[in-house]
Design a protein around this motif. Structure first.
Motif, PDB file in Angstrom:
ATOM      1  N   LEU A  46       0.730  -1.008   0.116  1.00 40.78           N
ATOM      2  CA  LEU A  46      -0.044  -0.321  -0.127  1.00 40.78           C
ATOM      3  C   LEU A  46       0.549   1.272   0.147  1.00 40.78           C
ATOM      4  N   LEU A  47       2.133   1.184   0.676  1.00 43.57           N
ATOM      5  CA  LEU A  47       2.910   2.408   0.647  1.00 43.57           C
ATOM      6  C   LEU A  47       3.017   2.893  -0.311  1.00 43.57           C
ATOM      7  N   VAL A  48       3.292   1.644  -1.329  1.00 42.80           N
ATOM      8  CA  VAL A  48       3.971   2.078  -3.034  1.00 42.80           C
ATOM      9  C   VAL A  48       2.835   2.416  -3.822  1.00 42.80           C
ATOM     10  N   ASP A  49       1.437   1.842  -3.586  1.00 46.76           N
ATOM     11  CA  ASP A  49       0.545   1.783  -4.235  1.00 46.76           C
ATOM     12  C   ASP A  49      -0.288   3.809  -3.966  1.00 46.76           C
ATOM     13  N   ALA A  50      -0.213   3.778  -2.882  1.00 48.92           N
ATOM     14  CA  ALA A  50      -1.135   4.781  -2.583  1.00 48.92           C
ATOM     15  C   ALA A  50      -0.033   6.456  -3.195  1.00 48.92           C
ATOM     16  N   ALA A  51       0.627   6.099  -2.989  1.00 43.92           N
ATOM     17  CA  ALA A  51       2.361   7.205  -3.334  1.00 43.92           C
ATOM     18  C   ALA A  51       2.063   6.786  -4.590  1.00 43.92           C
ATOM     19  N   LEU A 177       4.710  12.204  -0.681  1.00 40.35           N
ATOM     20  CA  LEU A 177       5.259  11.500   0.244  1.00 40.35           C
ATOM     21  C   LEU A 177       5.055  10.916   1.234  1.00 40.35           C
ATOM     22  N   ALA A 178       5.247   9.526   1.055  1.00 43.99           N
ATOM     23  CA  ALA A 178       4.363   8.382   1.593  1.00 43.99           C
ATOM     24  C   ALA A 178       4.871   8.089   3.078  1.00 43.99           C
ATOM     25  N   VAL A 179       4.339   8.060   4.001  1.00 39.24           N
ATOM     26  CA  VAL A 179       5.578   7.471   5.553  1.00 39.24           C
ATOM     27  C   VAL A 179       4.226   6.465   5.871  1.00 39.24           C
ATOM     28  N   TRP A 180       5.362   5.041   5.958  1.00 35.79           N
ATOM     29  CA  TRP A 180       4.448   4.214   6.692  1.00 35.79           C
ATOM     30  C   TRP A 180       4.491   4.480   8.342  1.00 35.79           C
ATOM     31  N   SER A 181       3.165   4.140   8.930  1.00 33.25           N
ATOM     32  CA  SER A 181       3.919   4.116  10.636  1.00 33.25           C
ATOM     33  C   SER A 181       2.929   2.581  11.073  1.00 33.25           C
ATOM     34  N   ALA A 182       3.131   2.404  12.271  1.00 29.40           N
ATOM     35  CA  ALA A 182       2.369   1.344  12.454  1.00 29.40           C
ATOM     36  C   ALA A 182       1.040   2.024  13.366  1.00 29.40           C
ATOM     37  N   ARG A 183       1.334   2.512  13.757  1.00 27.49           N
ATOM     38  CA  ARG A 183       0.046   3.010  14.472  1.00 27.49           C
ATOM     39  C   ARG A 183      -0.539   4.908  14.241  1.00 27.49           C
ATOM     40  N   PRO A 184      -1.597   5.444  14.190  1.00 24.70           N
ATOM     41  CA  PRO A 184      -1.926   7.241  13.523  1.00 24.70           C
ATOM     42  C   PRO A 184      -0.979   7.832  14.832  1.00 24.70           C
ATOM     43  N   SER A 185      -0.746   9.005  13.628  1.00 26.89           N
ATOM     44  CA  SER A 185      -0.570   9.489  14.691  1.00 26.89           C
ATOM     45  C   SER A 185      -0.723  11.217  13.833  1.00 26.89           C
ATOM     46  N   SER A 186      -1.877  11.665  14.125  1.00 25.77           N
ATOM     47  CA  SER A 186      -2.628  13.224  13.611  1.00 25.77           C
ATOM     48  C   SER A 186      -1.322  14.312  13.891  1.00 25.77           C
ATOM     49  N   GLU A 187       0.013  14.088  15.229  1.00 29.24           N
ATOM     50  CA  GLU A 187       0.838  15.470  15.783  1.00 29.24           C
ATOM     51  C   GLU A 187       1.679  15.493  14.546  1.00 29.24           C
ATOM     52  N   PHE A 188       2.052  14.055  13.714  1.00 28.35           N
ATOM     53  CA  PHE A 188       2.649  13.875  12.515  1.00 28.35           C
ATOM     54  C   PHE A 188       2.005  14.706  10.913  1.00 28.35           C
ATOM     55  N   GLU A 189       0.216  14.239  10.731  1.00 22.49           N
ATOM     56  CA  GLU A 189      -0.332  14.653  10.012  1.00 22.49           C
ATOM     57  C   GLU A 189      -0.411  16.293  10.170  1.00 22.49           C
ATOM     58  N   GLU A 190       0.056  16.432  11.466  1.00 21.46           N
ATOM     59  CA  GLU A 190       0.217  18.772  11.831  1.00 21.46           C
ATOM     60  C   GLU A 190       1.820  19.126  10.736  1.00 21.46           C
ATOM     61  N   SER A 191       2.232  18.069  11.498  1.00 22.14           N
ATOM     62  CA  SER A 191       4.400  18.727  11.239  1.00 22.14           C
ATOM     63  C   SER A 191       3.868  18.343   9.325  1.00 22.14           C
ATOM     64  N   MET A 192       3.732  17.278   8.966  1.00 26.57           N
ATOM     65  CA  MET A 192       3.582  17.418   6.610  1.00 26.57           C
ATOM     66  C   MET A 192       2.853  18.990   6.456  1.00 26.57           C
ATOM     67  N   ARG A 193       1.324  19.049   7.146  1.00 22.84           N
ATOM     68  CA  ARG A 193       0.854  20.257   6.260  1.00 22.84           C
ATOM     69  C   ARG A 193       1.828  21.525   7.060  1.00 22.84           C
ATOM     70  N   ASN A 194       2.575  21.408   8.002  1.00 25.88           N
ATOM     71  CA  ASN A 194       3.257  22.713   8.455  1.00 25.88           C
ATOM     72  C   ASN A 194       4.955  22.670   7.449  1.00 25.88           C
ATOM     73  N   ALA A 195       4.501  21.299   7.329  1.00 24.49           N
ATOM     74  CA  ALA A 195       6.037  21.991   5.886  1.00 24.49           C
ATOM     75  C   ALA A 195       6.075  21.786   4.930  1.00 24.49           C
ATOM     76  N   GLY A 196       4.934  22.046   4.541  1.00 29.41           N
ATOM     77  CA  GLY A 196       4.150  22.803   3.168  1.00 29.41           C
ATOM     78  C   GLY A 196       3.691  21.504   2.212  1.00 29.41           C
ATOM     79  N   PHE A 197       3.380  20.503   2.925  1.00 29.91           N
ATOM     80  CA  PHE A 197       2.467  19.402   1.996  1.00 29.91           C
ATOM     81  C   PHE A 197       0.730  19.430   2.041  1.00 29.91           C
ATOM     82  N   SER A 198       0.495  19.316   1.052  1.00 31.72           N
ATOM     83  CA  SER A 198      -0.773  19.146   1.019  1.00 31.72           C
ATOM     84  C   SER A 198      -2.270  18.394   0.513  1.00 31.72           C
ATOM     85  N   GLY A 199      -3.221  17.885   0.797  1.00 29.68           N
ATOM     86  CA  GLY A 199      -3.879  16.828   0.351  1.00 29.68           C
ATOM     87  C   GLY A 199      -3.245  15.816   1.517  1.00 29.68           C
TER      88      GLY A 199
END
Length: 222
Positions: A46-51, A177-199
């Motif tokens: 999924l990591l590769v396909d979703a990207a 950018l696609a990042v695998w994780s063993a559990r969800p992280s809302s904090e990391f999602e926010e960090s991605m937005r703050n770093a200039g990633f959309s969607g």
């Protein structure tokens, strides 16, 4: 099932890395922490396909960087899909590369390693992102159990604002950018937005027990 059998144990600059066989499964353990095994592979695929599916539209000859060779599921799937004109894999543990080139994990990755589109780089991922002039259409990163559960402390740099800025700089406009994780992280999602990633979004892969594995996704706009 019988007890795990250690096939190889190496001490390297980042600590100990172990390859074990447990029944029909192969397992990779780093510094005593279970990283992954060959039991499933859905989340790595999924990591590769979703990207790829997030590329809108996908370029004619897309290039992907896979961060972490692991048990080889992501590489094997990327090569078999036929989507990627260039597949670069960054792996800092020489032992893991050896297990694929001349060890039991070659059964998973052998065809992909023989593909002329595939390049294996023995280096640290953050160092590669910092120094390479190359750019990619997708970064598929799976070097830890997730942004909140790193194998070594220095891996935390990748998920910091500076590390995410490096990821963004190595992506072409519209790159994913696609990042695998063993559990969800809302904090990391926010960090991605703050770093200039959309969607920015998270796709889940349900497992038999516990919280789902996830892939965090974001697009470099502009």
């Amino acid at each position: 099932m019988s007890a795990p059998v250690t096939l190889d144990r190496r001490e390297g600059p980042y600590g100990e890395v172990v390859l074990r066989r447990h029944g029909d499964l192969f397992q990779i353990i780093a510094n005593g922490t279970f990283l992954m095994d060959t039991s499933d592979g859905r989340s790595e695929r999924l990591l590769v396909d979703a990207a790829y599916l997030a590329l809108d539209p996908p370029p004619a000859a897309p290039a992907v960087l896979i961060g972490g060779l692991g048990v080889g599921f992501s590489l094997a799937h990327a090569a078999a899909s036929g989507h990627w004109a260039r597949i670069t894999v960054v792996e800092r543990e020489q032992a893991i590369i050896d297990w694929h080139r001349e060890g039991p994990l070659a059964a998973i990755s052998g065809e992909a390693l023989a593909d002329p589109a595939t390049v294996i780089l023995h280096t640290d991922l953050v160092e590669h992102l910092r120094t390479t002039p190359d750019t990619y259409d997708a970064l598929c990163l799976d070097i830890d159990n997730g942004p909140d559960w790193t194998v070594t402390e220095d891996n935390e740099t990748l998920y910091s604002p500076g590390g995410l800025a490096l990821c963004r700089a190595r992506l072409r406009p519209g790159g994913v950018l696609a990042v695998w994780s063993a559990r969800p992280s809302s904090e990391f999602e926010e960090s991605m937005r703050n770093a200039g990633f959309s969607g920015v979004r998270t796709e889940e892969i349900h497992v038999a027990r516990g919280v789902p594995d996830v892939v965090h996704l974001g697009v470099r706009a502009g």
